[in-house]
Design a protein around this motif. Structure first.
Motif, PDB file in Angstrom:
ATOM      1  N   LEU A 328       0.818  -1.210   0.000  1.00 12.91           N
ATOM      2  CA  LEU A 328       0.000   0.000   0.000  1.00 12.91           C
ATOM      3  C   LEU A 328       0.853   1.262   0.000  1.00 12.91           C
ATOM      4  O   LEU A 328       0.322   2.376   0.012  1.00 12.91           O
ATOM      5  N   ASP A 329       2.183   1.094  -0.028  1.00 12.26           N
ATOM      6  CA  ASP A 329       3.084   2.251   0.075  1.00 12.26           C
ATOM      7  C   ASP A 329       4.365   1.977  -0.710  1.00 12.26           C
ATOM      8  O   ASP A 329       5.389   1.606  -0.155  1.00 12.26           O
ATOM      9  N   ILE A 330       4.281   2.142  -2.040  1.00 10.93           N
ATOM     10  CA  ILE A 330       5.405   1.876  -2.941  1.00 10.93           C
ATOM     11  C   ILE A 330       5.778   3.183  -3.644  1.00 10.93           C
ATOM     12  O   ILE A 330       4.911   3.864  -4.199  1.00 10.93           O
ATOM     13  N   ARG A 331       7.055   3.525  -3.652  1.00  7.85           N
ATOM     14  CA  ARG A 331       7.482   4.750  -4.340  1.00  7.85           C
ATOM     15  C   ARG A 331       7.357   4.577  -5.857  1.00  7.85           C
ATOM     16  O   ARG A 331       7.671   3.524  -6.400  1.00  7.85           O
ATOM     17  N   ASP A 332       6.912   5.628  -6.503  1.00  2.00           N
ATOM     18  CA  ASP A 332       6.844   5.662  -7.970  1.00  2.00           C
ATOM     19  C   ASP A 332       7.368   7.003  -8.470  1.00  2.00           C
ATOM     20  O   ASP A 332       6.635   7.789  -9.078  1.00  2.00           O
ATOM     21  N   PRO A 333       8.648   7.301  -8.223  1.00  2.00           N
ATOM     22  CA  PRO A 333       9.183   8.616  -8.598  1.00  2.00           C
ATOM     23  C   PRO A 333       9.229   8.845 -10.099  1.00  2.00           C
ATOM     24  O   PRO A 333       9.224   9.989 -10.552  1.00  2.00           O
ATOM     25  N   ALA A 334       9.265   7.756 -10.884  1.00  2.00           N
ATOM     26  CA  ALA A 334       9.346   7.906 -12.339  1.00  2.00           C
ATOM     27  C   ALA A 334       7.974   7.989 -12.996  1.00  2.00           C
ATOM     28  O   ALA A 334       7.878   8.131 -14.216  1.00  2.00           O
ATOM     29  N   GLY A 335       6.908   7.897 -12.202  1.00  2.00           N
ATOM     30  CA  GLY A 335       5.571   7.996 -12.782  1.00  2.00           C
ATOM     31  C   GLY A 335       5.189   6.805 -13.633  1.00  2.00           C
ATOM     32  O   GLY A 335       4.427   6.949 -14.597  1.00  2.00           O
ATOM     33  N   VAL A 336       5.673   5.619 -13.270  1.00  2.00           N
ATOM     34  CA  VAL A 336       5.340   4.406 -14.028  1.00  2.00           C
ATOM     35  C   VAL A 336       3.833   4.177 -14.051  1.00  2.00           C
ATOM     36  O   VAL A 336       3.279   3.691 -15.043  1.00  2.00           O
ATOM     37  N   SER A 337       3.149   4.510 -12.955  1.00  2.38           N
ATOM     38  CA  SER A 337       1.708   4.258 -12.855  1.00  2.38           C
ATOM     39  C   SER A 337       0.855   5.356 -13.488  1.00  2.38           C
ATOM     40  O   SER A 337      -0.381   5.251 -13.492  1.00  2.38           O
ATOM     41  N   GLY A 348       0.333   7.178  -8.799  1.00  3.46           N
ATOM     42  CA  GLY A 348       1.053   8.436  -8.643  1.00  3.46           C
ATOM     43  C   GLY A 348       2.349   8.246  -7.902  1.00  3.46           C
ATOM     44  O   GLY A 348       2.911   7.142  -7.857  1.00  3.46           O
ATOM     45  N   GLU A 349       2.845   9.304  -7.300  1.00  2.82           N
ATOM     46  CA  GLU A 349       4.160   9.283  -6.653  1.00  2.82           C
ATOM     47  C   GLU A 349       4.247   8.227  -5.560  1.00  2.82           C
ATOM     48  O   GLU A 349       5.289   7.602  -5.350  1.00  2.82           O
ATOM     49  N   VAL A 350       3.148   8.040  -4.825  1.00  5.68           N
ATOM     50  CA  VAL A 350       3.046   6.918  -3.896  1.00  5.68           C
ATOM     51  C   VAL A 350       2.028   5.944  -4.485  1.00  5.68           C
ATOM     52  O   VAL A 350       0.834   6.228  -4.531  1.00  5.68           O
ATOM     53  N   PHE A 351       2.530   4.818  -4.968  1.00  3.48           N
ATOM     54  CA  PHE A 351       1.679   3.833  -5.636  1.00  3.48           C
ATOM     55  C   PHE A 351       1.171   2.832  -4.611  1.00  3.48           C
ATOM     56  O   PHE A 351       1.912   2.395  -3.719  1.00  3.48           O
ATOM     57  N   SER A 352      -0.096   2.474  -4.733  1.00  2.00           N
ATOM     58  CA  SER A 352      -0.711   1.502  -3.841  1.00  2.00           C
ATOM     59  C   SER A 352      -1.265   0.340  -4.657  1.00  2.00           C
ATOM     60  O   SER A 352      -1.725   0.525  -5.784  1.00  2.00           O
ATOM     61  N   PHE A 353      -1.199  -0.847  -4.082  1.00  2.00           N
ATOM     62  CA  PHE A 353      -1.765  -2.049  -4.708  1.00  2.00           C
ATOM     63  C   PHE A 353      -2.913  -2.520  -3.803  1.00  2.00           C
ATOM     64  O   PHE A 353      -2.838  -3.563  -3.153  1.00  2.00           O
ATOM     65  N   PRO A 354      -4.019  -1.725  -3.753  1.00  2.00           N
ATOM     66  CA  PRO A 354      -5.072  -1.940  -2.760  1.00  2.00           C
ATOM     67  C   PRO A 354      -6.134  -2.921  -3.225  1.00  2.00           C
ATOM     68  O   PRO A 354      -7.331  -2.743  -2.967  1.00  2.00           O
TER      69      PRO A 354
END
Length: 404
Positions: A328-337, A348-354
């Motif tokens: 629920l708290d994965i970094r996504d600094p490159a905007g992969v999502s 977004g910047e903090v990606f969640s797999f909820p």
């Protein structure tokens, strides 16, 4: 096939290239889990086969029956080489009674992960292995006269490939271990777990079940030497005074029997009803465990990956676990999502797999893992703010510093 095997492998390796930003540089040094790649298989990617879902209730704007065989997410994913994977579906629609028209298969998939630099973020389905029992090894009646296996026969939740190329499946109705050849043909009678029977066990008779429904072998690891399976019960046994206890068993593949060795895993105290979504081995002798609640979307609280070592227990004999990834708290600094799809939650910047049923984890080497969901088609909707459309099947690649 969209790409050659070499090109597919190269695409996945591109996920290792960090984006040119200070935060991405910190993630690349191993400071925190970081999203490297993401690929999405649409929920309505129906596959060849007979219509299905005749006994499924409408949900999220989807009205059954379905014009073919849906892929209701993956309960297990195996690396198949060259950037491709085997994706295993479960029994289909959740119960024995409503899944007789769902065929049990292993799908060969080719994800083109969207990464910091490239990738479409799509998934090609290249084909499948149909599980079947033409030789009559299954000793109880099957749903179909042609002996193609369906979700009314078994609830498959885990799979491992042995060194001889055969597949071993863990399932929940027994719980059983099911053995097939490399094409999906059943080779032996299902192996029961001594002393344990679920309410759906075909041999239960008038006996009381010792395991609640849908709490059988959700996860199952293969030892790194390929000689032993480690199926783990998803929930506690009936009457267990410790509702947090989950039992890991050991099965010897050479002797085709349980060794009698077991280990105790405890879910977090704050989530005593949590279930174990998957269980897989690491090269250093440790194992990864997905521990999850049954919530989704903004209500999700427990979607975590722990590392354990069967040689390491506390003074009470409980396996010691180390948190390596909070899904629920994965970094996504490159905007992969990004960019976000309309109504999409948790990107977004903090990606969640909820997502409700996070049930697949595969080690990719180094400090990378692949995680995927079972989307309970058409019932789960955790990715959407409006909670009004079915979840897709998502596959993500995450750099996990705690694996090194």
């Amino acid at each position: 096939m969209r790409r050659t095997a070499a090109t597919a492998a190269a695409t996945l390796l591109l996920a290792l290239v960090p984006a040119a930003s200070a935060e991405a540089d910190r993630s690349a040094r191993g400071d925190e889990p970081t999203l490297l790649g993401r690929a999405i298989l649409p929920a309505d990617a129906y596959q060849p086969g007979p219509p299905s879902g005749a006994l499924v209730n409408p949900a999220n704007g989807v009205v059954p029956p379905f014009p073919g065989q849906p892929i209701p997410g993956f309960s297990a994913v195996l690396d198949a080489g060259g950037g491709t994977f085997w994706g295993m579906t479960d029994n289909g629609f959740g119960t024995r009674g409503n899944s007789g028209d769902f065929l049990l298969r292993l799908y060969r998939i080719d994800p083109d992960f969207r990464t910091a630099r490239r990738g479409s973020g799509t998934v090609d389905v290249e084909g499948f292995l149909q599980l079947r029992d033409p030789d009559g090894h299954v000793p109880f009646p099957l749903h179909r006269p042609d002996r193609l296996l369906t979700g009314a026969d078994f609830d498959l939740e885990s799979v491992r490939r042995a060194p001889d190329g055969t597949f071993w499946f863990g399932e929940e109705f027994g719980p059983f271990l099911l053995h097939t050849d490399a094409t999906g043909r059943v080779l032996d009678a299902p192996v029961p777990l001594p002393g344990v029977q679920s309410p759906q066990n075909p041999f239960l008779g008038d006996a009381a079940p010792t395991l609640p429904a849908s709490r059988g072998f959700e996860g199952m690891a293969l030892s790194r030497d390929g000689q032993r399976l480690y199926p783990v019960l998803e929930g506690a046994l009936v009457g267990d005074p410790d509702p947090r206890r989950r039992i890991v068993h050991e099965f010897d593949l050479r002797e085709r029997r349980y060794t009698g060795r077991t280990w105790t895993y405890q879910v977090d105290e704050a989530f005593p009803g949590a279930v174990l979504g998957d269980f897989t081995a690491l090269p250093d002798g440790r194992f990864l465990v997905i521990e999850r609640d049954d919530a989704q979307g903004a209500e999700a609280r427990q979607k975590k990956v722990y590392a354990i070592d069967l040689r390491r227990t506390d003074r009470d004999g409980v396996l010691v676990k180390d948190l390596v990834l909070d899904l629920l708290d994965i970094r996504d600094p490159a905007g992969v999502s990004l960019p976000a799809r309309p109504g999409e939650y948790g990107v977004g910047e903090v990606f969640s797999f909820p997502l409700q049923s996070v049930e697949s984890i595969e080690f990719l080497g180094g400090n990378r893992v692949l995680v995927a969901n079972d989307n309970n088609y058409p019932g789960s909707d955790g990715r959407w703010v409006g909670r009004d459309r079915p979840d897709d099947t998502e596959l993500i690649v995450v750099r996990v510093p705690g694996l090194r």
